[in-house]
Design a protein around this motif. Structure first.
Motif, PDB file in Angstrom:
ATOM      1  N   UNK A 125      -8.730   4.684  -2.544  1.00 53.04           N
ATOM      2  CA  UNK A 125      -9.985   4.839  -1.737  1.00 53.04           C
ATOM      3  C   UNK A 125     -10.368   5.924  -1.564  1.00 53.04           C
ATOM      4  N   UNK A 126     -11.984   5.887  -1.658  1.00 49.56           N
ATOM      5  CA  UNK A 126     -12.776   5.393   0.040  1.00 49.56           C
ATOM      6  C   UNK A 126     -13.023   3.486   0.024  1.00 49.56           C
ATOM      7  N   UNK A 127     -12.254   3.263  -1.433  1.00 44.08           N
ATOM      8  CA  UNK A 127     -12.510   1.968  -1.146  1.00 44.08           C
ATOM      9  C   UNK A 127     -11.872   0.436  -0.176  1.00 44.08           C
ATOM     10  N   UNK A 128     -12.707   0.110   0.373  1.00 45.39           N
ATOM     11  CA  UNK A 128     -11.689  -0.767   1.784  1.00 45.39           C
ATOM     12  C   UNK A 128     -11.128  -1.574   0.836  1.00 45.39           C
ATOM     13  N   UNK A 129     -10.617  -2.357  -0.191  1.00 44.60           N
ATOM     14  CA  UNK A 129      -9.735  -3.026  -0.598  1.00 44.60           C
ATOM     15  C   UNK A 129      -8.780  -2.508  -0.844  1.00 44.60           C
ATOM     16  N   UNK A 130      -8.416  -1.808  -1.967  1.00 45.53           N
ATOM     17  CA  UNK A 130      -7.512   0.021  -1.657  1.00 45.53           C
ATOM     18  C   UNK A 130      -7.153   0.379  -0.587  1.00 45.53           C
ATOM     19  N   UNK A 131      -7.873   0.374   0.853  1.00 47.25           N
ATOM     20  CA  UNK A 131      -7.767   0.549   2.076  1.00 47.25           C
ATOM     21  C   UNK A 131      -6.693  -0.093   2.625  1.00 47.25           C
ATOM     22  N   UNK A 132      -7.329  -1.556   2.836  1.00 53.21           N
ATOM     23  CA  UNK A 132      -6.700  -1.990   3.158  1.00 53.21           C
ATOM     24  C   UNK A 132      -5.436  -2.930   2.584  1.00 53.21           C
ATOM     25  N   UNK A 133      -5.228  -2.491   1.487  1.00 57.47           N
ATOM     26  CA  UNK A 133      -3.905  -2.619   0.660  1.00 57.47           C
ATOM     27  C   UNK A 133      -2.687  -1.755   1.915  1.00 57.47           C
ATOM     28  N   UNK A 134      -2.814  -0.006   1.199  1.00 60.32           N
ATOM     29  CA  UNK A 134      -2.750   0.365   1.996  1.00 60.32           C
ATOM     30  C   UNK A 134      -1.995   0.067   3.373  1.00 60.32           C
ATOM     31  N   UNK A 135      -2.713  -0.543   4.141  1.00 60.33           N
ATOM     32  CA  UNK A 135      -2.942  -1.032   5.381  1.00 60.33           C
ATOM     33  C   UNK A 135      -1.853  -2.194   5.883  1.00 60.33           C
ATOM     34  N   UNK A 136      -1.813  -3.001   4.896  1.00 56.29           N
ATOM     35  CA  UNK A 136      -0.721  -3.776   4.606  1.00 56.29           C
ATOM     36  C   UNK A 136       0.401  -3.641   4.541  1.00 56.29           C
ATOM     37  N   UNK A 137       0.835  -2.687   3.331  1.00 60.27           N
ATOM     38  CA  UNK A 137       1.995  -2.294   2.973  1.00 60.27           C
ATOM     39  C   UNK A 137       2.767  -1.028   4.185  1.00 60.27           C
ATOM     40  N   UNK A 138       1.217  -0.828   5.611  1.00 60.84           N
ATOM     41  CA  UNK A 138       1.954   0.177   6.031  1.00 60.84           C
ATOM     42  C   UNK A 138       2.660  -0.838   7.331  1.00 60.84           C
ATOM     43  N   UNK A 139       1.647  -2.019   7.633  1.00 61.64           N
ATOM     44  CA  UNK A 139       2.116  -2.887   8.845  1.00 61.64           C
ATOM     45  C   UNK A 139       4.103  -3.210   8.488  1.00 61.64           C
ATOM     46  N   UNK A 140       4.183  -3.677   7.033  1.00 66.72           N
ATOM     47  CA  UNK A 140       4.673  -4.049   6.526  1.00 66.72           C
ATOM     48  C   UNK A 140       6.299  -3.708   6.886  1.00 66.72           C
TER      49      UNK A 140
END
Length: 384
Positions: free
Chosen positions: A177-192
């Motif tokens: 982060x703040x790379x958008x793909x890295x942030x998206x992975x973190x959000x993916x984990x958070x949702x799961x």
């Protein structure tokens, strides 16, 4: 609700006024293939409409947002340096809240009638209503990327991903982060890891941040020692991550484009045995958009360019992995047979997943969570 028909007399006047204008498009410039697509667009709108499109290559759209905000603060109400911007998420939320957007304008675009406004996330941007202030350009979804020769059976959920990492230390990583793909992975984990997403769909607060994000930090505390270089270093971008996969330094990668493997194979960036997949519980999906700043110098030219980008011709070329590999925002049922043939003419790449092979797209959290996740990540992990 059916949108009212476009006033074609007014649109024809817009097209005529656009002739001779120069449109400065601010868009990410990190992909030679995408840059070549913009070159094709520029050549086409120059020939057909007499509009000159200049691609201003930037690393982060926030640079353009900051420049537009600076111009507004300085009282520059017209003659702005940015005419068109490719964006979504937090950048759109900032521009909308700060009054930096021209419009609403999508009701003036003849080709907006072709957009899928029911089956695709084209009216809401990271939970923020678009309200005609930006036009949808592409839809995309988070995927995992792997080489089938090295990993015949990849982990199919966030939970099994952690178990796989335990059994295969050093073979996984994600962009910092703040790379958008890295942030998206973190959000993916958070949702799961969250059973209730209601807080994530609303603006973050100081009161709920700790409770909402704790499952993410707990997961990462376990995962990081199992990553490439023990989680003490992270690749800077999706391109760096793809390079690690291609070089065999990692076994499992990720991207925010279901056509990532197909497009990268065509560009010689991944081996032909590469494929993508989504987690069984679904993966984050969103749309990206095109917006016009409030003080753009060439508003009519920008409208003409956007309308062209919503043609089946431009959308089909963009979806073709040979030229880009980004899914269309158009609704199939709204296209004529000839327009459908443009998409049917795209060769079916063996690494391109069929629509029914992708799990359901999951919603993006409210953009305010991105900032909280990024700052929390850097406090906890940036020093390795």
């Amino acid at each position: 609700m059916v949108a009212p028909p476009v006033d074609m007399a007014a649109w024809n006047a817009t097209v005529e006024k656009a002739r001779g204008q120069t449109v400065f498009l601010n868009a990410w410039g990190g992909s030679p293939k995408i840059n070549a697509y913009w070159d094709w667009v520029a050549a086409t709108v120059r020939e057909r409409y007499g509009v000159e499109l200049r691609h201003v290559k930037i690393n982060d759209i926030s640079q353009a947002v900051t420049r537009i905000l600076t111009e507004k603060t300085a009282g520059r109400a017209d003659g702005g340096s940015v005419d068109l911007v490719w964006l979504n998420g937090g950048n759109f939320a900032i521009m909308k809240a700060s009054g930096l957007l021209y419009g609403p304008f999508t009701n003036r675009l003849p080709n907006m009638r072709l957009v899928d406004t029911r089956g695709k996330p084209t009216l809401v941007d990271f939970t923020v209503p678009v309200e005609g202030l930006e036009a949808p350009f592409s839809v995309t979804q988070f995927v995992m990327v792997y080489d089938t020769l090295n990993l015949p059976v990849p982990p199919r959920s966030v939970g099994t991903l952690l178990e796989w990492a335990k059994a295969n230390p050093g073979r996984l990583t994600y962009p910092q982060p703040p790379n958008s793909l890295g942030i998206t992975f973190l959000k993916q984990v958070l949702l799961a890891r969250q059973s209730d997403w209601s807080s994530l769909m609303q603006p973050a607060t100081d009161e709920n941040e700790g409770l909402v994000l704790e499952p993410l930090w707990s997961f990462l505390d376990t995962l990081h020692p199992l990553l490439w270089r023990q989680g003490k270093e992270f690749p800077a971008s999706g391109a760096d991550l793809r390079r690690l996969l291609n070089d065999g330094d990692i076994t499992l990668s990720m991207a925010f484009n279901p056509l990532e493997a197909a497009s990268s194979i065509e560009s010689g960036l991944l081996p032909p045995s590469s494929r993508v997949y989504t987690f069984e519980e679904g993966t984050i999906g969103n749309a990206n958009f095109l917006a016009i700043p409030f003080n753009a110098s060439a508003k009519e030219g920008a409208l003409v360019v956007i309308n062209f980008l919503l043609t089946p011709e431009a959308q089909a070329r963009k979806q073709d992995p040979r030229y880009w590999g980004a899914d269309t925002v158009l609704a199939w049922k709204k296209l004529t047979q000839g327009e459908k043939d443009l998409f049917r003419g795209i060769p079916q790449h063996p690494a391109a997943p069929l629509p029914d092979e992708l799990a359901k797209p999951l919603p993006e959290p409210h953009p305010s969570w991105t900032d909280r996740i990024e700052k929390g990540w850097h406090r906890r992990y940036a020093a390795g």
